[in-house]
Structures are given as C-alpha cells and as structure tokens.
Enzyme design. Structure first.
Site, PDB file in Angstrom:
ATOM      1  N   LYS A   1       5.533  17.197   6.850  1.00 53.98           N
ATOM      2  CA  LYS A   1       5.045  16.479   8.034  1.00 53.98           C
ATOM      3  C   LYS A   1       5.839  16.842   9.277  1.00 53.98           C
ATOM      4  O   LYS A   1       5.296  16.900  10.375  1.00 53.98           O
ATOM      5  CB  LYS A   1       5.072  14.967   7.793  1.00 53.98           C
ATOM      6  CG  LYS A   1       3.983  14.508   6.844  1.00 53.98           C
ATOM      7  CD  LYS A   1       3.701  13.022   6.988  1.00 53.98           C
ATOM      8  CE  LYS A   1       2.606  12.597   6.029  1.00 53.98           C
ATOM      9  NZ  LYS A   1       2.503  11.134   5.912  1.00 53.98           N
TER      10      LYS A   1
ATOM     11  N   LYS B   1      -9.969  14.210   1.583  1.00 56.59           N
ATOM     12  CA  LYS B   1     -10.540  13.579   2.771  1.00 56.59           C
ATOM     13  C   LYS B   1     -10.097  14.280   4.044  1.00 56.59           C
ATOM     14  O   LYS B   1     -10.621  14.028   5.114  1.00 56.59           O
ATOM     15  CB  LYS B   1     -10.247  12.077   2.807  1.00 56.59           C
ATOM     16  CG  LYS B   1      -8.799  11.674   2.743  1.00 56.59           C
ATOM     17  CD  LYS B   1      -8.694  10.142   2.755  1.00 56.59           C
ATOM     18  CE  LYS B   1      -7.245   9.696   2.630  1.00 56.59           C
ATOM     19  NZ  LYS B   1      -7.049   8.277   2.862  1.00 56.59           N
TER      20      LYS B   1
ATOM     21  N   LYS C   1      -8.693  20.368  -5.004  1.00 56.29           N
ATOM     22  CA  LYS C   1      -9.150  18.988  -5.086  1.00 56.29           C
ATOM     23  C   LYS C   1     -10.080  18.655  -3.912  1.00 56.29           C
ATOM     24  O   LYS C   1      -9.870  19.168  -2.805  1.00 56.29           O
ATOM     25  CB  LYS C   1      -7.900  18.104  -5.001  1.00 56.29           C
ATOM     26  CG  LYS C   1      -8.009  16.755  -5.609  1.00 56.29           C
ATOM     27  CD  LYS C   1      -6.630  16.122  -5.722  1.00 56.29           C
ATOM     28  CE  LYS C   1      -6.393  15.162  -4.566  1.00 56.29           C
ATOM     29  NZ  LYS C   1      -5.198  14.329  -4.695  1.00 56.29           N
TER      30      LYS C   1
END
Ligand code: TRP
Length: 334
Positions: A115, A200, A197
């Site tokens: 991040k 979202k 995978k």
C-alpha cells in the site's frame, strides 16, 4: 465465549462492489455460521480512511454493504452487523495495543509495503499501524475464530503475537484467535483470466460479475468469458475457463461437476454459457430485489445499525475495562 458459543469476528471494507466471487466464496457460507458461533461482522470504516476517501461516497458504500449483507441472508438479530466507527473501543484498545507492538513487526507487513508503494503520496501513520487496529477489532470481542483470506493471514498472525505478548505480562486477558478453516466456498475465478481470483478491484469490468449487475450485463459478461478451443464441457485442469464456469453453474444449481458435464455433453460453449448466465441471474435476482426493498426501508436499516452498535459496544466495553485495569489506568468513579 458468549452464551456458550465461540465467537467469530470478521471485518470488511466498504470499498468496491461485491462480486459473485465474494458471494459464493465467503458470504453464502457465513449464513449458517451463526448456529455454531456468536458472529460479529464489522464494516471497518476506520480502516478505510488509511487511504483517502470521498466522505459522502464512503458513507454511502458503508450503508450499502451493510444492507447487502442483510439482503444476502445474514440475519441481523443472530449476527452483529455494525460500523466499526460506532464502537469507540476499537480506537481505545488500538492505542493500548500500539504500545505492545514493535516497529520492526509492522515494518515486515507485506500489505503495508504494497500500500505504501501504491499510495506513495500518503504514507500515513494509520496505514502503518493498520494491523494493530485489526488486532484490536478481533481481541475486543475475544474472538476464537476469524475467517480471512490468504492476504490477511499475516495480520492474523501479528494479532496472535500481540495477544500472547499481552497475556504473558498480564495473565489470560485475551483469547488467542485462530483462522477459521471451515467449509470453504467455491473459489470463483476471473471470467477474463481464469488463473486469477475474481476480484472486486479488477480493472477489467468484464472479469467480474457484480452482485448488482443487471441480467443483460450478466449474460453479456458470460458470453465474453474466456474459454479454450477444446469444444467440450469437461471438468479438468487443462480447461481452467470451463472449470470456472462449471463451478459457478454447480453452486447456482446444486448439481455436481459430473452432472454438469453430462448435461452439456455434446453441446457447444454458446449453449453452456447461456445456461450459466441464466443460472446466475436466477440466483442474483431475488437478492437484488431484497436489496431494493431493504434500501427503501430506512427505518428498519437504521434500527439494525442502532441495535447492533449497542450490542457490539456492550461486549467491547467489557474487554476494554478489563484491559484498562490490567495496564494500570485508574478506576472510573460512578
Ligand atoms: N483488513 C481486512 C481486509 O482488508 C479487514 C479487516 C479489518 C478485518 N479488521 C478485521 C478482517 C478483523 C478480519 C478481522 O480484508
């Protein structure tokens, strides 16, 4: 333990829209957990602001997520669905645990490194101590088990380390949580890159089915789903795209992969994709209708928010007072 049941805690960020993968891989399997566990599912808005958010948008997404959980079938009486920011104990415990966590430990967290690289202009202290807040979430409810994805295992590990360190000094204060290894749901893959995978946050909107996609969009995404040139509906690793579609169809219809193979024996991919799309539409349609109904029922959702915040506060305060006493804070005078 709460009323003789073990405690389960999970937190979710209200960023991005939930996908079919989130639903089939996680959410759907949570519905029955409340029979065995006392379940807390927190919308972790305190965590969300470690990355800059648009306030109105964050508020809206948080409420939508909570509503969606109810629409998907999580009973808000049997499960505690609440906003993290409504229970001040998360921050209070987090501060205390900060003082029992080493810089070196936090420096090793791979999610922080990722991040920090992604948000180089905003490497704030909250981003660094994110795992401590997560430890506070879990330990505040004395959770026995935490269902988490692989990406969060390192955070659960540091939670266990912090709990054990604290317990070693002050006695048995915290339950040391375990990852929840239960019946795992189907792992649903991207429709465009079936080795990945379904996510979202995928940049390609055709890769994921969102729970709020309308029927036309769903049918179109399945039509475009990546397959292969084998031209046979077979459940084998050499055909990852088809395998994924079989899994999706299986979960929607309750048929086994073998039954699906038989059903589509000798038929083309076009037919099969249409059937998968229709099966998904028939699962999502009632969920979307419940969601729309619930969204219109402001008073009901408000009451869920209020009651569950009170319930969460009750258990959180119990742990917090115990911890405050242990570390030597003066008793409250009533
Ligand atoms: N960090 C988790 C995620 O991004 C969310 C989270 C916050 C969480 N607190 C938690 C998950 C406590 C499990 C338990 O997915």
């Amino acid at each position: 333990m709460i009323d003789g049941k073990k405690v389960l805690f999970s937190g979710m960020q209200a960023t991005g829209s939930l996908t079919l993968g989130n639903y089939m891989g996680a959410l759907k399997n949570w519905l029955t957990l409340c029979e065995e566990y006392e379940c807390f599912y927190s919308v972790v808005d305190l965590h969300s602001i470690t990355v800059r958010q648009e306030p109105a948008e964050l508020r809206k997404r948080a409420r939508n997520l909570l509503t969606l959980y109810i629409a998907a079938g999580l009973d808000p009486v049997k499960n505690c669905l609440y906003y993290q920011s409504h229970v001040s104990g998360h921050c209070e415990l987090s501060w205390i645990l900060n003082c029992f966590t080493y810089m070196g430990e936090l420096n090793r967290m791979t999610q922080f490194k990722d991040k920090a690289a992604k948000h180089a202009d905003n490497i704030n202290a909250g981003l660094f101590t994110y795992p401590v807040l997560m430890a506070a979430d879990i330990l505040l409810y004395q959770a026995d088990v935490v269902p988490v994805g692989k990406d969060q295992l390192q955070h659960l590990e540091i939670t266990r380390d912090i709990a054990q360190r604290f317990n070693a000094i002050y006695g048995d204060v915290f339950t040391v949580p375990e990852p929840y290894i239960g019946k795992t749901g189907a792992s649903i893959k991207s429709l465009q890159a079936p080795e990945k995978k379904m996510s979202k946050s995928d940049e390609n909107p055709n890769a994921s089915i969102y729970l709020m996609d309308d029927p036309d969009t769903i049918m179109r995404k399945f039509k475009r789903a990546v397959t292969d040139s084998e031209a046979q509906v077979r459940y084998r690793p050499e055909q990852p795209g088809i395998c994924n579609l079989i899994n999706i169809y299986s979960v929607c219809t309750g048929k086994s992969p073998e039954e699906v193979e038989k059903e589509f024996d000798g038929r083309g991919y076009g037919d099969f994709k249409t059937a998968v799309g229709e099966a998904v539409v028939s699962v999502l349609k009632p969920l979307q209708e419940r969601y729309a109904d619930l969204s219109r029922n402001k008073d009901y959702i408000d009451s869920v928010i209020k009651n569950n915040a009170e319930k969460a506060n009750h258990y959180a305060t119990k742990t917090l007072r115990k911890v405050q006493k242990k570390v030597g804070f003066p008793e409250r005078i009533r």
